[in-house]
Design an enzyme around this catalytic site. Sequence first.
Site, mmCIF file in Angstrom:
data_model
loop_
_atom_site.group_PDB
_atom_site.id
_atom_site.type_symbol
_atom_site.label_atom_id
_atom_site.label_comp_id
_atom_site.label_asym_id
_atom_site.label_seq_id
_atom_site.Cartn_x
_atom_site.Cartn_y
_atom_site.Cartn_z
ATOM 1 N N LYS A 1 -7.974 2.170 4.399
ATOM 2 C CA LYS A 1 -8.557 1.196 3.474
ATOM 3 C C LYS A 1 -7.502 0.643 2.518
ATOM 4 O O LYS A 1 -6.449 1.254 2.308
ATOM 5 C CB LYS A 1 -9.674 1.840 2.651
ATOM 6 C CG LYS A 1 -10.709 2.577 3.470
ATOM 7 C CD LYS A 1 -11.785 3.171 2.576
ATOM 8 C CE LYS A 1 -12.606 4.194 3.325
ATOM 9 N NZ LYS A 1 -11.883 5.465 3.491
ATOM 10 N N SER B 1 -5.358 5.305 -1.010
ATOM 11 C CA SER B 1 -5.421 5.911 -2.344
ATOM 12 C C SER B 1 -5.785 7.382 -2.337
ATOM 13 O O SER B 1 -5.731 8.030 -3.394
ATOM 14 C CB SER B 1 -6.444 5.152 -3.199
ATOM 15 O OG SER B 1 -7.726 5.201 -2.606
ATOM 16 N N TYR B 2 -6.155 7.948 -1.208
ATOM 17 C CA TYR B 2 -6.534 9.356 -1.188
ATOM 18 C C TYR B 2 -5.308 10.233 -1.456
ATOM 19 O O TYR B 2 -4.328 10.200 -0.715
ATOM 20 C CB TYR B 2 -7.146 9.743 0.150
ATOM 21 C CG TYR B 2 -8.504 9.139 0.435
ATOM 22 C CD1 TYR B 2 -9.248 8.487 -0.556
ATOM 23 C CD2 TYR B 2 -9.060 9.217 1.705
ATOM 24 C CE1 TYR B 2 -10.489 7.946 -0.279
ATOM 25 C CE2 TYR B 2 -10.307 8.671 1.988
ATOM 26 C CZ TYR B 2 -11.012 8.031 0.988
ATOM 27 O OH TYR B 2 -12.247 7.488 1.273
ATOM 28 N N SER B 3 -5.395 10.994 -2.532
ATOM 29 C CA SER B 3 -4.311 11.905 -2.920
ATOM 30 C C SER B 3 -2.966 11.191 -2.940
ATOM 31 O O SER B 3 -1.970 11.679 -2.420
ATOM 32 C CB SER B 3 -4.261 13.125 -1.992
ATOM 33 O OG SER B 3 -5.458 13.868 -2.100
#
Length: 331
Positions: A88, A60-62
């Site tokens: 993750k 989900s990062y960026s």
Amino acid sequence: MQYVKLGSTGLDISRLCLGCMTFGEPNAGTHPWTLDESASRPIIKHAVEQGINFFDTANSYSAGTSEIIVGKLLKEYTRRDETVIATKVFYPANMWEGSTKPNEQGLSRKAILAGIDASLQRLGTDYVDLYQIHRWDYHTPIEETMEALHDVVRAGKARYIGASSMFAWQFAKAQQVALANGWSRFVSMQNYLNLLYREEEREMIPLCLDQGVGLIPWSPMARGRLTRPKGEQTERTRTDLSGQSFYQGTEVQDGEVIDVVEAVAAERGLPMAQIALAWVLGQRGVSAPIVGASKVAQLDDAIAALGVELSTAQTERLQAHYVPHAVTGFS
């Protein structure tokens, strides 16, 4: 660089893990302070050159662009068998684009099996070394989650599994379910720990110590609050809404802790970041704190902290003004 085993596993990791939330396209998601590929390149290159072999990112990062950038640059600067890549699952990769569609998030079998394949594609690798659940899923039976994670390991798509912030009873339940069924158990806990937030000392850390689970704390410098005198702002602290929520209501007490960090740093002739990180490194059970860096100098500060040893008196001063905080970081 120093190296340790991750918890009770045989996996060798650098004593510092480079947190990769900093890397990602600034226009993807709600973190305008992230670094695109060209800006990320010198930091990741320097990390590899300094012996860091442990890199932590998330789907989900960026909006997934962190995984893309990290995977591409690690291929350029190091060999896959020398690198420990962690990512993750729980949040959808497009979580910042608006409403979430069914099955795009959570820890159902469908979400986990789709999530690992998507992460591997973005990272450009056949497997990750550590696949972590980002949060607890209150809507999926833990038996379904643990069996799916076990199948990911059996398929060779992950070497180990880990967990992130949750209540200690939840972590214990998940471990017991895995043990009872002969499934893979979590080998690591990515929990929230720093001089401004020590609630994990009550339950989670003693549990992990007892079970031989390695701790890889996130935000060891409290989203940068422990790296500068109180009140100073950066672009990240101004726009990091979740980070702001962690410390609402304790600003005065937290400021007293920050003042002591500043004082000890001045006495030692060191940056505040090294003092704050040295405290985390000195906590029992900590395998490798996860450090973020948007500049090479920040990474050098973190590496230098490995050589900083706090006296008992300094440690007691740093801890003296702590007040209990509302439990946070679980959502």
